[in-house]
Design a protein around this motif. Structure first.
Motif, PDB file in Angstrom:
ATOM      1  N   VAL A 309       1.091  -1.030  -0.246  1.00 18.27           N
ATOM      2  CA  VAL A 309       0.065  -0.385   0.668  1.00 18.27           C
ATOM      3  C   VAL A 309       0.918   1.285  -0.527  1.00 18.27           C
ATOM      4  O   VAL A 309       1.477   1.138   0.594  1.00 18.27           O
ATOM      5  CB  VAL A 309      -0.535   0.032   1.061  1.00 18.27           C
ATOM      6  CG1 VAL A 309      -2.147   1.379   0.852  1.00 18.27           C
ATOM      7  CG2 VAL A 309      -2.012  -1.261   0.887  1.00 18.27           C
ATOM      8  N   TRP A 310       0.464   2.339  -0.710  1.00 18.72           N
ATOM      9  CA  TRP A 310       1.221   3.406  -0.652  1.00 18.72           C
ATOM     10  C   TRP A 310       0.142   4.580  -0.202  1.00 18.72           C
ATOM     11  O   TRP A 310      -0.586   4.547  -0.885  1.00 18.72           O
ATOM     12  CB  TRP A 310       1.152   3.887  -1.893  1.00 18.72           C
ATOM     13  CG  TRP A 310       2.668   5.259  -2.018  1.00 18.72           C
ATOM     14  CD1 TRP A 310       2.358   6.560  -2.231  1.00 18.72           C
ATOM     15  CD2 TRP A 310       4.270   5.222  -2.114  1.00 18.72           C
ATOM     16  NE1 TRP A 310       3.568   7.063  -2.218  1.00 18.72           N
ATOM     17  CE2 TRP A 310       4.555   6.492  -1.843  1.00 18.72           C
ATOM     18  CE3 TRP A 310       4.928   4.177  -1.256  1.00 18.72           C
ATOM     19  CZ2 TRP A 310       5.851   7.202  -1.960  1.00 18.72           C
ATOM     20  CZ3 TRP A 310       6.182   4.312  -1.564  1.00 18.72           C
ATOM     21  CH2 TRP A 310       6.662   6.375  -1.826  1.00 18.72           C
ATOM     22  N   ALA A 337       2.091  11.421  -9.459  1.00 18.18           N
ATOM     23  CA  ALA A 337       3.131  10.431 -10.405  1.00 18.18           C
ATOM     24  C   ALA A 337       3.351   9.204 -10.033  1.00 18.18           C
ATOM     25  O   ALA A 337       3.121   8.161 -10.665  1.00 18.18           O
ATOM     26  CB  ALA A 337       4.646  10.605  -9.846  1.00 18.18           C
ATOM     27  N   VAL A 338       2.316   9.072  -8.357  1.00 23.44           N
ATOM     28  CA  VAL A 338       2.166   7.668  -7.819  1.00 23.44           C
ATOM     29  C   VAL A 338       0.345   7.119  -8.644  1.00 23.44           C
ATOM     30  O   VAL A 338       0.762   6.168  -9.317  1.00 23.44           O
ATOM     31  CB  VAL A 338       2.177   7.355  -6.286  1.00 23.44           C
ATOM     32  CG1 VAL A 338       1.392   6.081  -6.139  1.00 23.44           C
ATOM     33  CG2 VAL A 338       3.618   7.818  -5.985  1.00 23.44           C
ATOM     34  N   ARG A 339       0.197   7.541  -8.818  1.00 27.26           N
ATOM     35  CA  ARG A 339      -1.213   7.693  -8.559  1.00 27.26           C
ATOM     36  C   ARG A 339      -1.006   7.231 -10.693  1.00 27.26           C
ATOM     37  O   ARG A 339      -2.173   6.214 -11.575  1.00 27.26           O
ATOM     38  CB  ARG A 339      -2.818   8.817  -9.445  1.00 27.26           C
ATOM     39  CG  ARG A 339      -3.074   9.235  -8.311  1.00 27.26           C
ATOM     40  CD  ARG A 339      -3.978  10.613  -8.206  1.00 27.26           C
ATOM     41  NE  ARG A 339      -3.877  11.465  -7.125  1.00 27.26           N
ATOM     42  CZ  ARG A 339      -4.492  12.589  -6.086  1.00 27.26           C
ATOM     43  NH1 ARG A 339      -4.088  13.239  -7.754  1.00 27.26           N
ATOM     44  NH2 ARG A 339      -4.666  12.710  -5.176  1.00 27.26           N
ATOM     45  N   CYS A 354      -1.792  -1.236  -3.950  1.00 24.20           N
ATOM     46  CA  CYS A 354      -3.452  -0.336  -3.507  1.00 24.20           C
ATOM     47  C   CYS A 354      -3.129   0.705  -3.238  1.00 24.20           C
ATOM     48  O   CYS A 354      -1.574   1.207  -2.433  1.00 24.20           O
ATOM     49  CB  CYS A 354      -4.010  -1.250  -2.422  1.00 24.20           C
ATOM     50  SG  CYS A 354      -5.528  -0.767  -2.127  1.00 24.20           S
ATOM     51  N   LEU A 355      -3.672   2.395  -3.631  1.00 28.76           N
ATOM     52  CA  LEU A 355      -3.345   3.627  -3.313  1.00 28.76           C
ATOM     53  C   LEU A 355      -4.171   4.267  -2.556  1.00 28.76           C
ATOM     54  O   LEU A 355      -5.509   4.281  -2.071  1.00 28.76           O
ATOM     55  CB  LEU A 355      -3.576   4.632  -4.321  1.00 28.76           C
ATOM     56  CG  LEU A 355      -3.232   5.803  -4.788  1.00 28.76           C
ATOM     57  CD1 LEU A 355      -1.556   5.801  -3.997  1.00 28.76           C
ATOM     58  CD2 LEU A 355      -3.304   6.374  -5.718  1.00 28.76           C
ATOM     59  N   VAL A 356      -3.405   4.299  -0.991  1.00 29.11           N
ATOM     60  CA  VAL A 356      -4.211   4.894  -0.219  1.00 29.11           C
ATOM     61  C   VAL A 356      -4.769   6.351  -0.672  1.00 29.11           C
ATOM     62  O   VAL A 356      -3.608   7.855   0.403  1.00 29.11           O
ATOM     63  CB  VAL A 356      -4.623   4.813   1.184  1.00 29.11           C
ATOM     64  CG1 VAL A 356      -4.931   5.985   2.375  1.00 29.11           C
ATOM     65  CG2 VAL A 356      -4.064   3.618   1.576  1.00 29.11           C
ATOM     66  N   ASP A 357      -5.762   7.455  -0.991  1.00 28.33           N
ATOM     67  CA  ASP A 357      -5.337   8.484  -1.848  1.00 28.33           C
ATOM     68  C   ASP A 357      -6.382   9.683  -0.778  1.00 28.33           C
ATOM     69  O   ASP A 357      -6.764  10.151  -1.050  1.00 28.33           O
ATOM     70  CB  ASP A 357      -6.585   8.564  -3.278  1.00 28.33           C
ATOM     71  CG  ASP A 357      -5.441   9.992  -4.081  1.00 28.33           C
ATOM     72  OD1 ASP A 357      -4.275  10.621  -3.325  1.00 28.33           O
ATOM     73  OD2 ASP A 357      -6.274   9.773  -5.120  1.00 28.33           O
ATOM     74  N   TRP A 358      -5.304   9.808   0.611  1.00 23.63           N
ATOM     75  CA  TRP A 358      -5.459  10.594   1.080  1.00 23.63           C
ATOM     76  C   TRP A 358      -5.905  12.111   0.642  1.00 23.63           C
ATOM     77  O   TRP A 358      -6.764  12.916   1.014  1.00 23.63           O
ATOM     78  CB  TRP A 358      -4.406  10.414   1.855  1.00 23.63           C
ATOM     79  CG  TRP A 358      -4.956  11.173   3.991  1.00 23.63           C
ATOM     80  CD1 TRP A 358      -6.195  11.435   4.306  1.00 23.63           C
ATOM     81  CD2 TRP A 358      -3.710  11.710   4.573  1.00 23.63           C
ATOM     82  NE1 TRP A 358      -5.687  12.137   5.463  1.00 23.63           N
ATOM     83  CE2 TRP A 358      -5.237  11.883   5.121  1.00 23.63           C
ATOM     84  CE3 TRP A 358      -2.802  11.928   4.432  1.00 23.63           C
ATOM     85  CZ2 TRP A 358      -4.176  12.979   6.938  1.00 23.63           C
ATOM     86  CZ3 TRP A 358      -2.063  12.309   5.840  1.00 23.63           C
ATOM     87  CH2 TRP A 358      -2.607  12.784   7.092  1.00 23.63           C
ATOM     88  N   ARG A 359      -4.869  12.714  -0.786  1.00 26.51           N
ATOM     89  CA  ARG A 359      -4.988  13.977  -0.604  1.00 26.51           C
ATOM     90  C   ARG A 359      -6.350  13.772  -1.128  1.00 26.51           C
ATOM     91  O   ARG A 359      -7.324  14.615  -1.505  1.00 26.51           O
ATOM     92  CB  ARG A 359      -3.771  14.337  -2.029  1.00 26.51           C
ATOM     93  CG  ARG A 359      -4.091  15.288  -2.431  1.00 26.51           C
ATOM     94  CD  ARG A 359      -2.661  15.384  -3.339  1.00 26.51           C
ATOM     95  NE  ARG A 359      -2.740  17.148  -3.616  1.00 26.51           N
ATOM     96  CZ  ARG A 359      -1.770  17.990  -3.166  1.00 26.51           C
ATOM     97  NH1 ARG A 359      -1.429  17.513  -2.020  1.00 26.51           N
ATOM     98  NH2 ARG A 359      -2.069  19.601  -3.966  1.00 26.51           N
ATOM     99  N   LYS A 360      -6.674  12.678  -2.459  1.00 32.25           N
ATOM    100  CA  LYS A 360      -8.759  13.547  -2.657  1.00 32.25           C
ATOM    101  C   LYS A 360      -9.224  13.114  -1.822  1.00 32.25           C
ATOM    102  O   LYS A 360     -10.582  13.499  -2.023  1.00 32.25           O
ATOM    103  CB  LYS A 360      -8.386  11.941  -3.210  1.00 32.25           C
ATOM    104  CG  LYS A 360      -9.332  12.130  -4.813  1.00 32.25           C
ATOM    105  CD  LYS A 360      -9.726  10.627  -5.042  1.00 32.25           C
ATOM    106  CE  LYS A 360     -11.009  10.166  -5.980  1.00 32.25           C
ATOM    107  NZ  LYS A 360     -11.144   8.911  -6.376  1.00 32.25           N
TER     108      LYS A 360
END
Length: 395
Positions: A309-310, A337-339, A354-360
């Motif tokens: 996870v990132w 970049a990661v997205r 798996c992306l934990v998109d906290w920013r979103k």
């Protein structure tokens, strides 16, 4: 005599024909659509003494439009971004969750452990670890000791039969080659953050050392995990942004961010980092090497990472005096970049991430949502909620 005049006429006719052809060709050429050339980026010199490895920070420039032509050029609709791959969240039950990141991950670790256990102070802190003689590539490390700001954190969740381990790392620019501007930033925080290393010898001597994150991940952290975590599959959650963006900020302003005045803070307004900068600095490649080193080190200890996870970072700080322009923009660019890599699902390790998109999911609108470059309790609560998209916390 007649033959001579005939030859002159012939030469004149050919000459006129050639001139006419050239004029016609030039007219046709002028009617073709002008070739697009990207606007040139400008390298900034942000101090009077510019080091050879100064960040290639670029100024924002306005691209000039191509000259108008008599023929309409074809327009293409922008390509829609690829959607992130859909992955079912893995359960935290019977797992170990390892968080490797900065002080935001450290605060998140505390919020998460309180949420999981229902206990205000469920933490155990590990301030030193013994390294076996064959456990280091340099061959001279026997013990590593952490200062208060970067100490290892551990908590156990009995209900889920799970454990959470927090590990502080010092950014992707700690990887070799370390830029001089990064080393300056790190040494300013040697006493408060950098681990001390005890070399072998008749008189052990503690001294601060800036270990690359890859060396921590390959040699030091696997020892921590094997000595302090129960034998369970591992979910690895990694991140890097503050110890990447902050060194760039301090190089631009010329001093530690907490000490800069208004005029020094305003230097940010003329230096805007771009996607090109991240590419030139090899940020994504460094991130890939960091994850690969961690998995390699854990694997050498017989510890299996079953899920990767990132997380992304929102846009604190919001004040110019706290580095908002550079630090927040770095978080934005690294998230993009990661997205992109996760969406492409082509290259390891991002193809399995798996992306934990906290920013979103967290939009920062005012100063009250930030604690300088950290976040409020509500902000970390959002991150716990978003984590459920990759790691299910339900009992």
């Amino acid at each position: 005599m007649v033959s001579c005049r005939y030859g002159q006429c012939l030469r004149r006719t050919l000459l006129l024909a050639s001139v006419g052809f050239c004029i016609h060709y030039l007219v046709l050429l002028s009617e073709q659509p002008a070739e697009f050339k990207p606007s040139r980026t400008l390298e900034l010199q942000v101090s009077s003494q510019v080091e050879s490895d100064l960040p290639a920070v670029t100024a924002e420039t306005v691209a000039t439009g191509a000259p108008e032509t008599t023929q309409a050029t074809e327009t293409r609709a922008p390509r829609a971004p690829r959607a992130l791959p859909v992955r079912a969240p893995v359960s935290l039950r019977n797992k170990n969750l390892i968080l490797a990141g900065d002080s935001n991950d450290q605060r998140f670790f505390q919020a998460l452990c309180r949420n999981l256990t229902g206990i205000f102070d469920p933490f155990k802190y590990i301030k030193q670890v013994q390294i076996p003689r064959n456990g280091s590539n340099s061959g001279n490390i026997s013990r590593v000791r952490w200062p208060e700001a970067s100490k290892v954190g551990l908590c156990h969740d009995i209900q889920r039969n799970a454990s959470v381990l927090f590990l502080f790392h010092f950014g992707l620019f700690s990887l070799h080659p370390q830029p001089a501007w990064y080393r300056t930033y790190a040494q300013r925080r040697a006493a408060t953050h950098l681990p001390a290393i005890e070399p072998r010898g008749p008189r052990p001597k503690w001294a601060p050392g800036a270990l690359p994150s890859t060396d921590l991940a390959r040699w030091v952290w696997p020892e921590v995990a094997s000595q302090h975590l129960p034998a369970r599959p591992i979910i690895l959650l990694a991140h890097s942004s503050l110890w990447d963006g902050m060194p760039v900020l301090e190089k631009i302003v010329g001093k530690r961010v907490s000490m800069m005045n208004d005029s020094e803070a305003e230097k940010q307004l003329t230096a805007h980092i771009s996607e090109t900068n991240l590419t030139e600095w090899g940020w994504l490649e460094r991130a890939s090497a960091f994850i690969a080193s961690f998995r390699e080190g854990l694997g050498a200890k017989g510890l299996d990472v079953t899920s990767l996870v990132w997380r992304t970072n929102p846009n604190c700080p919001v004040l110019l005096k706290q580095g908002a322009v550079i630090v927040s923009n770095f978080s934005k660019l690294s998230a993009e970049a990661v997205r992109k890599e996760v969406a492409q699902a082509e290259r390891s390790p991002w193809s399995e991430c798996c992306l934990v998109d906290w920013r979103k999911h967290l939009e920062i609108h005012n100063e009250s949502q930030c604690d300088h470059h950290h976040y409020s309790k509500a902000g970390y609560a959002v991150l716990i909620s978003v984590l459920n998209e990759c790691v299910s916390l339900t009992t």
